[in-house]
Write a protein that holds these residues in place. Sequence first.
Motif, mmCIF file in Angstrom:
data_model
loop_
_atom_site.group_PDB
_atom_site.id
_atom_site.type_symbol
_atom_site.label_atom_id
_atom_site.label_comp_id
_atom_site.label_asym_id
_atom_site.label_seq_id
_atom_site.Cartn_x
_atom_site.Cartn_y
_atom_site.Cartn_z
ATOM 1 N N LEU A 1 15.993 23.772 69.805
ATOM 2 C CA LEU A 1 15.612 24.171 68.446
ATOM 3 C C LEU A 1 16.203 25.537 68.089
ATOM 4 C CD1 LEU A 1 11.861 23.048 68.456
ATOM 5 C CD2 LEU A 1 13.786 21.937 67.303
ATOM 6 N N ALA A 2 16.112 26.489 69.016
ATOM 7 C CA ALA A 2 16.663 27.822 68.755
ATOM 8 C C ALA A 2 18.177 27.771 68.595
ATOM 9 C CB ALA A 2 16.280 28.771 69.888
ATOM 10 N N ILE A 3 18.849 26.979 69.425
ATOM 11 C CA ILE A 3 20.302 26.850 69.326
ATOM 12 C C ILE A 3 20.691 26.278 67.970
ATOM 13 C CG2 ILE A 3 22.257 25.485 70.196
ATOM 14 C CD1 ILE A 3 21.061 25.885 73.011
ATOM 15 N N GLY A 4 19.906 25.315 67.468
ATOM 16 C CA GLY A 4 20.209 24.752 66.162
ATOM 17 C C GLY A 4 20.184 25.794 65.063
ATOM 18 N N TRP A 5 19.123 26.588 64.985
ATOM 19 C CA TRP A 5 19.018 27.607 63.940
ATOM 20 C C TRP A 5 20.051 28.714 64.121
ATOM 21 C CZ3 TRP A 5 16.926 26.595 59.602
ATOM 22 C CH2 TRP A 5 15.790 25.791 59.498
ATOM 23 N N VAL A 6 20.153 29.226 65.338
ATOM 24 C CA VAL A 6 21.103 30.331 65.574
ATOM 25 C C VAL A 6 22.537 29.854 65.386
ATOM 26 C CG1 VAL A 6 21.937 31.992 67.285
ATOM 27 C CG2 VAL A 6 19.497 31.515 67.108
ATOM 28 N N GLY A 7 22.851 28.638 65.864
ATOM 29 C CA GLY A 7 24.201 28.115 65.711
ATOM 30 C C GLY A 7 24.591 27.955 64.261
ATOM 31 N N MET A 8 23.684 27.464 63.425
ATOM 32 C CA MET A 8 24.006 27.309 62.007
ATOM 33 C C MET A 8 24.224 28.665 61.339
ATOM 34 S SD MET A 8 21.754 24.098 60.561
ATOM 35 C CE MET A 8 20.242 24.332 61.496
ATOM 36 N N TRP A 9 23.398 29.646 61.694
ATOM 37 C CA TRP A 9 23.576 30.963 61.083
ATOM 38 C C TRP A 9 24.865 31.624 61.553
ATOM 39 C CZ3 TRP A 9 23.400 33.969 57.330
ATOM 40 C CH2 TRP A 9 23.581 35.344 57.451
ATOM 41 N N ARG A 10 25.183 31.537 62.845
ATOM 42 C CA ARG A 10 26.423 32.128 63.333
ATOM 43 C C ARG A 10 27.628 31.439 62.694
ATOM 44 N NH1 ARG A 10 24.886 36.710 64.248
ATOM 45 N NH2 ARG A 10 27.112 37.037 64.585
ATOM 46 N N ALA A 11 27.539 30.133 62.463
ATOM 47 C CA ALA A 11 28.631 29.421 61.811
ATOM 48 C C ALA A 11 28.857 29.921 60.393
ATOM 49 C CB ALA A 11 28.333 27.922 61.787
ATOM 50 N N ILE B 1 12.643 35.030 73.432
ATOM 51 C CA ILE B 1 14.005 35.125 72.915
ATOM 52 C C ILE B 1 14.290 33.987 71.939
ATOM 53 C CG2 ILE B 1 16.436 34.869 73.587
ATOM 54 C CD1 ILE B 1 15.847 36.542 76.038
ATOM 55 N N ASP B 2 13.854 32.777 72.283
ATOM 56 C CA ASP B 2 14.064 31.640 71.381
ATOM 57 C C ASP B 2 13.380 31.865 70.043
ATOM 58 O OD1 ASP B 2 15.588 30.312 73.209
ATOM 59 O OD2 ASP B 2 14.002 28.965 73.891
ATOM 60 N N VAL B 3 12.109 32.260 70.086
ATOM 61 C CA VAL B 3 11.349 32.449 68.854
ATOM 62 C C VAL B 3 11.944 33.594 68.028
ATOM 63 C CG1 VAL B 3 9.107 33.122 67.910
ATOM 64 C CG2 VAL B 3 9.229 31.481 69.781
ATOM 65 N N GLY B 4 12.294 34.699 68.692
ATOM 66 C CA GLY B 4 12.828 35.846 67.974
ATOM 67 C C GLY B 4 14.147 35.544 67.272
ATOM 68 N N PHE B 5 15.101 34.997 68.007
ATOM 69 C CA PHE B 5 16.402 34.715 67.418
ATOM 70 C C PHE B 5 16.324 33.575 66.405
ATOM 71 C CE2 PHE B 5 18.279 36.940 71.151
ATOM 72 C CZ PHE B 5 19.095 37.817 70.442
ATOM 73 N N ALA B 6 15.528 32.535 66.702
ATOM 74 C CA ALA B 6 15.439 31.397 65.779
ATOM 75 C C ALA B 6 14.776 31.806 64.469
ATOM 76 C CB ALA B 6 14.662 30.265 66.431
ATOM 77 N N THR B 7 13.717 32.599 64.532
ATOM 78 C CA THR B 7 13.033 33.030 63.310
ATOM 79 C C THR B 7 13.953 33.888 62.446
ATOM 80 O OG1 THR B 7 10.905 33.010 64.474
ATOM 81 C CG2 THR B 7 11.033 34.248 62.414
ATOM 82 N N THR B 8 14.654 34.819 63.081
ATOM 83 C CA THR B 8 15.575 35.671 62.333
ATOM 84 C C THR B 8 16.706 34.856 61.724
ATOM 85 O OG1 THR B 8 15.087 37.523 63.821
ATOM 86 C CG2 THR B 8 17.075 37.686 62.481
ATOM 87 N N ALA B 9 17.289 33.950 62.506
ATOM 88 C CA ALA B 9 18.400 33.135 62.013
ATOM 89 C C ALA B 9 17.957 32.237 60.861
ATOM 90 C CB ALA B 9 18.975 32.300 63.149
ATOM 91 N N ARG B 10 16.780 31.644 60.975
ATOM 92 C CA ARG B 10 16.284 30.775 59.901
ATOM 93 C C ARG B 10 16.100 31.555 58.612
ATOM 94 N NH1 ARG B 10 11.501 29.370 57.524
ATOM 95 N NH2 ARG B 10 11.313 27.169 56.847
ATOM 96 N N GLN B 11 15.512 32.748 58.707
ATOM 97 C CA GLN B 11 15.295 33.563 57.516
ATOM 98 C C GLN B 11 16.624 33.950 56.866
ATOM 99 O OE1 GLN B 11 12.498 34.173 56.029
ATOM 100 N NE2 GLN B 11 13.338 35.530 54.451
ATOM 101 N N GLN B 12 17.577 34.387 57.675
ATOM 102 C CA GLN B 12 18.881 34.768 57.132
ATOM 103 C C GLN B 12 19.627 33.574 56.552
ATOM 104 O OE1 GLN B 12 20.330 36.636 60.753
ATOM 105 N NE2 GLN B 12 20.122 38.668 59.835
ATOM 106 N N LEU B 13 19.483 32.423 57.206
ATOM 107 C CA LEU B 13 20.173 31.232 56.736
ATOM 108 C C LEU B 13 19.642 30.797 55.380
ATOM 109 C CD1 LEU B 13 22.360 29.274 57.853
ATOM 110 C CD2 LEU B 13 20.491 27.829 58.660
ATOM 111 N N LEU B 14 18.331 30.836 55.195
ATOM 112 C CA LEU B 14 17.735 30.385 53.946
ATOM 113 C C LEU B 14 17.973 31.362 52.799
ATOM 114 C CD1 LEU B 14 14.322 29.003 55.264
ATOM 115 C CD2 LEU B 14 16.329 27.690 54.554
ATOM 116 N N THR B 15 18.120 32.633 53.105
ATOM 117 C CA THR B 15 18.280 33.633 52.047
ATOM 118 C C THR B 15 19.730 33.982 51.753
ATOM 119 O OG1 THR B 15 18.001 35.414 53.672
ATOM 120 C CG2 THR B 15 16.029 34.657 52.518
ATOM 121 N N GLN B 16 20.637 33.789 52.719
ATOM 122 C CA GLN B 16 22.025 34.213 52.529
ATOM 123 C C GLN B 16 23.020 33.064 52.612
ATOM 124 O OE1 GLN B 16 23.061 37.727 54.878
ATOM 125 N NE2 GLN B 16 20.903 38.163 55.183
#
Length: 256
Positions: free
Chosen positions: A153-163, A214-229
Amino acid sequence: NPFLWLVSRNRLGQTAVWGLLGLIGCGWVYVWFLAETRLADATPIFVMIIVLNHGVLKFWIASEACWHLSEQRRSGALEYLLSCTPLSERDIIRGQWLALGRRFLAPLIAVLALDVVLIAVSMSPAAENDADAKTNFSACVVVGMVMLVADALAIGWVGMWRAMSEKKPRSAAGQTVSRILVLPWLIFALGASLRFFDSGTTALIFWFVLGILIDVGFATTARQQLLTQFRTQAAQRPEESLGILGQLGRWMGRRA
């Protein structure tokens, strides 16, 4: 979902995942019979099977989570979809999650089921394991199963944001892996070198809590950035992804 159709046109995607897992399974069966392994001595092989299966899935999910969005962003398709169709950012993100689920959900369930089977085998009388060995092996496998789901789950959110945020699309998967998979082991190795653990149980608990945080921290941040930016990043196609001729063509197009 139109974006799901766009990124799922390759019908061999899930077949490739099953094929690789099948090859790995055939390889372990070959090793088992080649070494004439007894069930009582099979615990190390069980551990290697679990580690390899989990690692293959995690790295493959990281690659897929990054690749489609990187390609569509580079080509300008995301910008077009957002500006010329009724699709929203959430629709595209939902389509990407559906595509990942279509490709990896069934193999993920199969790997988790195999983990349960290995636990059952290790606890059978034929394995000749004592109570402590059974408990330790079962605890490690259960923790690994939970971390497989959490990491996916964390890889999915972080991977989409890094992409969406990386200037060089090819580095998105590497950035994702380094954050979700490499960083916990580096911290764990540091703790081990400082003799922070006084027992195997403490080490397992530390690794589990560290990985979840680490999963929760990075996934939460990535999800927020992905939805807003998401929309802003979709309009900023990386110049580095184009060759010299591509950049020249873009410059001439702007001039025209």
